[in-house]
Design a protein around this motif. Structure first.
Motif, PDB file in Angstrom:
ATOM      1  N   PHE A 196     -11.244   3.846   3.373  1.00  0.00           N
ATOM      2  CA  PHE A 196     -11.671   2.649   2.664  1.00  0.00           C
ATOM      3  C   PHE A 196     -12.457   1.799   3.659  1.00  0.00           C
ATOM      4  O   PHE A 196     -11.906   1.371   4.675  1.00  0.00           O
ATOM      5  CB  PHE A 196     -10.472   1.844   2.166  1.00  0.00           C
ATOM      6  CG  PHE A 196      -9.798   2.378   0.929  1.00  0.00           C
ATOM      7  CD1 PHE A 196      -9.869   1.678  -0.267  1.00  0.00           C
ATOM      8  CD2 PHE A 196      -9.076   3.562   0.965  1.00  0.00           C
ATOM      9  CE1 PHE A 196      -9.237   2.146  -1.406  1.00  0.00           C
ATOM     10  CE2 PHE A 196      -8.434   4.046  -0.166  1.00  0.00           C
ATOM     11  CZ  PHE A 196      -8.516   3.331  -1.366  1.00  0.00           C
ATOM     12  N   TYR A 197     -13.749   1.576   3.371  1.00  0.00           N
ATOM     13  CA  TYR A 197     -14.634   0.756   4.214  1.00  0.00           C
ATOM     14  C   TYR A 197     -14.352   0.975   5.704  1.00  0.00           C
ATOM     15  O   TYR A 197     -14.087   0.031   6.443  1.00  0.00           O
ATOM     16  CB  TYR A 197     -14.544  -0.737   3.844  1.00  0.00           C
ATOM     17  CG  TYR A 197     -13.181  -1.203   3.366  1.00  0.00           C
ATOM     18  CD1 TYR A 197     -12.208  -1.631   4.244  1.00  0.00           C
ATOM     19  CD2 TYR A 197     -12.883  -1.198   2.005  1.00  0.00           C
ATOM     20  CE1 TYR A 197     -10.974  -2.042   3.802  1.00  0.00           C
ATOM     21  CE2 TYR A 197     -11.643  -1.604   1.551  1.00  0.00           C
ATOM     22  CZ  TYR A 197     -10.692  -2.035   2.457  1.00  0.00           C
ATOM     23  OH  TYR A 197      -9.448  -2.440   2.016  1.00  0.00           O
ATOM     24  N   ALA A 215      -9.439  -3.784  -0.818  1.00  0.00           N
ATOM     25  CA  ALA A 215      -8.171  -3.231  -1.287  1.00  0.00           C
ATOM     26  C   ALA A 215      -6.978  -3.740  -0.483  1.00  0.00           C
ATOM     27  O   ALA A 215      -5.876  -3.211  -0.623  1.00  0.00           O
ATOM     28  CB  ALA A 215      -8.203  -1.704  -1.248  1.00  0.00           C
ATOM     29  N   PHE A 233      -7.758   2.078   6.167  1.00  0.00           N
ATOM     30  CA  PHE A 233      -8.429   0.859   5.733  1.00  0.00           C
ATOM     31  C   PHE A 233      -9.085   0.178   6.931  1.00  0.00           C
ATOM     32  O   PHE A 233      -8.428  -0.048   7.949  1.00  0.00           O
ATOM     33  CB  PHE A 233      -7.423  -0.096   5.084  1.00  0.00           C
ATOM     34  CG  PHE A 233      -6.723   0.515   3.910  1.00  0.00           C
ATOM     35  CD1 PHE A 233      -7.217   0.337   2.629  1.00  0.00           C
ATOM     36  CD2 PHE A 233      -5.584   1.300   4.084  1.00  0.00           C
ATOM     37  CE1 PHE A 233      -6.588   0.923   1.540  1.00  0.00           C
ATOM     38  CE2 PHE A 233      -4.950   1.889   3.006  1.00  0.00           C
ATOM     39  CZ  PHE A 233      -5.455   1.698   1.723  1.00  0.00           C
ATOM     40  N   THR A 253       0.836  -1.207   0.000  1.00  0.00           N
ATOM     41  CA  THR A 253       0.000   0.000   0.000  1.00  0.00           C
ATOM     42  C   THR A 253       0.865   1.248   0.000  1.00  0.00           C
ATOM     43  O   THR A 253       0.632   2.195  -0.769  1.00  0.00           O
ATOM     44  CB  THR A 253      -0.924  -0.006   1.222  1.00  0.00           C
ATOM     45  OG1 THR A 253      -1.796  -1.130   1.152  1.00  0.00           O
ATOM     46  CG2 THR A 253      -1.738   1.269   1.297  1.00  0.00           C
ATOM     47  N   ALA A 304     -10.790   2.618  -7.098  1.00  0.00           N
ATOM     48  CA  ALA A 304     -10.793   3.416  -5.868  1.00  0.00           C
ATOM     49  C   ALA A 304      -9.511   4.234  -5.742  1.00  0.00           C
ATOM     50  O   ALA A 304      -9.556   5.428  -5.395  1.00  0.00           O
ATOM     51  CB  ALA A 304     -10.978   2.511  -4.657  1.00  0.00           C
ATOM     52  N   TYR A 305      -8.379   3.607  -6.030  1.00  0.00           N
ATOM     53  CA  TYR A 305      -7.117   4.352  -5.922  1.00  0.00           C
ATOM     54  C   TYR A 305      -7.062   5.490  -6.933  1.00  0.00           C
ATOM     55  O   TYR A 305      -6.562   6.587  -6.603  1.00  0.00           O
ATOM     56  CB  TYR A 305      -5.928   3.426  -6.111  1.00  0.00           C
ATOM     57  CG  TYR A 305      -5.422   2.818  -4.829  1.00  0.00           C
ATOM     58  CD1 TYR A 305      -4.841   3.603  -3.843  1.00  0.00           C
ATOM     59  CD2 TYR A 305      -5.516   1.451  -4.601  1.00  0.00           C
ATOM     60  CE1 TYR A 305      -4.369   3.057  -2.664  1.00  0.00           C
ATOM     61  CE2 TYR A 305      -5.043   0.886  -3.423  1.00  0.00           C
ATOM     62  CZ  TYR A 305      -4.474   1.693  -2.460  1.00  0.00           C
ATOM     63  OH  TYR A 305      -4.011   1.135  -1.294  1.00  0.00           O
ATOM     64  N   VAL A 359      -9.012   8.277  -5.480  1.00  0.00           N
ATOM     65  CA  VAL A 359      -8.296   8.877  -4.350  1.00  0.00           C
ATOM     66  C   VAL A 359      -7.179   9.778  -4.848  1.00  0.00           C
ATOM     67  O   VAL A 359      -7.016  10.925  -4.383  1.00  0.00           O
ATOM     68  CB  VAL A 359      -7.751   7.792  -3.413  1.00  0.00           C
ATOM     69  CG1 VAL A 359      -6.772   8.391  -2.393  1.00  0.00           C
ATOM     70  CG2 VAL A 359      -8.895   7.084  -2.684  1.00  0.00           C
ATOM     71  N   GLY A 408      -9.768   3.217   8.252  1.00  0.00           N
ATOM     72  CA  GLY A 408     -10.736   4.092   7.612  1.00  0.00           C
ATOM     73  C   GLY A 408     -11.579   4.838   8.626  1.00  0.00           C
ATOM     74  O   GLY A 408     -11.945   6.003   8.428  1.00  0.00           O
ATOM     75  N   SER A 423     -14.671   4.951  -0.038  1.00  0.00           N
ATOM     76  CA  SER A 423     -14.912   3.782  -0.882  1.00  0.00           C
ATOM     77  C   SER A 423     -15.464   2.636  -0.045  1.00  0.00           C
ATOM     78  O   SER A 423     -14.891   2.293   0.997  1.00  0.00           O
ATOM     79  CB  SER A 423     -13.605   3.354  -1.565  1.00  0.00           C
ATOM     80  OG  SER A 423     -13.045   4.425  -2.305  1.00  0.00           O
ATOM     81  N   THR A 458     -10.290  -2.079  -6.414  1.00  0.00           N
ATOM     82  CA  THR A 458      -9.079  -1.454  -5.870  1.00  0.00           C
ATOM     83  C   THR A 458      -8.501  -0.436  -6.843  1.00  0.00           C
ATOM     84  O   THR A 458      -8.173   0.696  -6.459  1.00  0.00           O
ATOM     85  CB  THR A 458      -8.027  -2.522  -5.544  1.00  0.00           C
ATOM     86  OG1 THR A 458      -8.550  -3.401  -4.550  1.00  0.00           O
ATOM     87  CG2 THR A 458      -6.740  -1.895  -5.035  1.00  0.00           C
TER      88      THR A 458
END
Length: 232
Positions: free
Chosen positions: A132-133, A193, A111, A45, A217-218, A221, A115, A154, A214
């Motif tokens: 993220f979630y 992700a 994440f 990541t 979403a990236y 972002v 997140g 996301s 993934t």
């Protein structure tokens, strides 16, 4: 990517630091890991975000005794919205701001558990937040997001612990006039992700990596961060 030590109000902790290629300075990003804290996933990541042009740091929220010993404390501090874990994340932000490679604007990406932290800390001096979630959402969400920075969130529709979260978050940010991009991925679940161990098993519970979600979403972002961090 290097291991660094950052100073916090409760003493030093370790973190991963990744620098982008090319001339700087560049915006910074604090990455808040999920509840698992799986190092290979954290490294991947961090590398991905740095490759997109951001000075990236991932503080280890389990530095003081390891995951098994720290996870209960970190979750307790997350729910109360105060304590060492939040101080550690803010210290990571300040560490980025002290680096000559950083332009002086910093976003936060998180994440799962991270997140949730990204939402809680969105009013705390960040230029943009990307949960993220981050489910379940923080309690008293409207009060938590008072003064929040722009948010790009996301979610996966198959997330068993995220039912209703996107609509609730959208209602709050619209009511407060917070710039936001909120998207739900219909074929993705929780942790879509994160490349965590045991993928075949965790998919049964509505978790698991989803490459298409993934990637999309990236890209959202990075576009959002380039807009809102560059403007600061």
């Amino acid at each position: 990517m290097t291991n660094v030590s950052i100073e916090t109000p409760d003493g030093p902790i370790d973190a991963l630091l990744s620098l982008p290629h090319g001339a700087g300075p560049r915006p910074g990003v604090v990455v808040v890991h999920d509840a698992i804290g799986y190092r290979p996933d954290n490294e991947a990541t961090s590398a991905r975000i740095a490759a997109a042009g951001f000075v990236t740091i991932t503080p280890n929220l389990y530095s003081r005794g390891g995951r098994a010993r720290c996870v209960t404390r970190v979750f307790r501090e997350l729910l109360s919205q105060r304590g060492r874990a939040l101080d550690d994340i803010l210290a990571a932000r300040d560490h980025l701001l002290s680096l000559p490679q950083c332009s002086g604007s910093v976003g936060v990406v998180g994440f799962c558990m991270g997140g949730h932290f990204a939402l809680v800390l969105s009013p705390k001096g960040f230029g943009a937040s990307a949960p993220f979630y981050g489910t379940p959402l923080p309690r008293h969400l409207s009060e938590t997001l008072d003064g929040a920075c722009p948010i790009v969130a996301s979610f996966g529709r198959r997330d068993p612990i995220g039912i209703g979260a996107p609509a609730q978050l959208r209602k709050v940010v619209e009511g407060k006039g917070i710039p936001a991009d909120i998207k739900v991925y219909p074929h993705a679940g929780h942790s879509f992700a994160n490349k965590l161990p045991g993928q075949p098993l965790i998919r049964i519970a509505g978790f698991g990596y989803n490459d298409a979600a993934t990637e999309d979403a990236y890209q959202r972002v990075f576009t959002f961060f380039n807009e809102h961090l560059a403007a600061r």
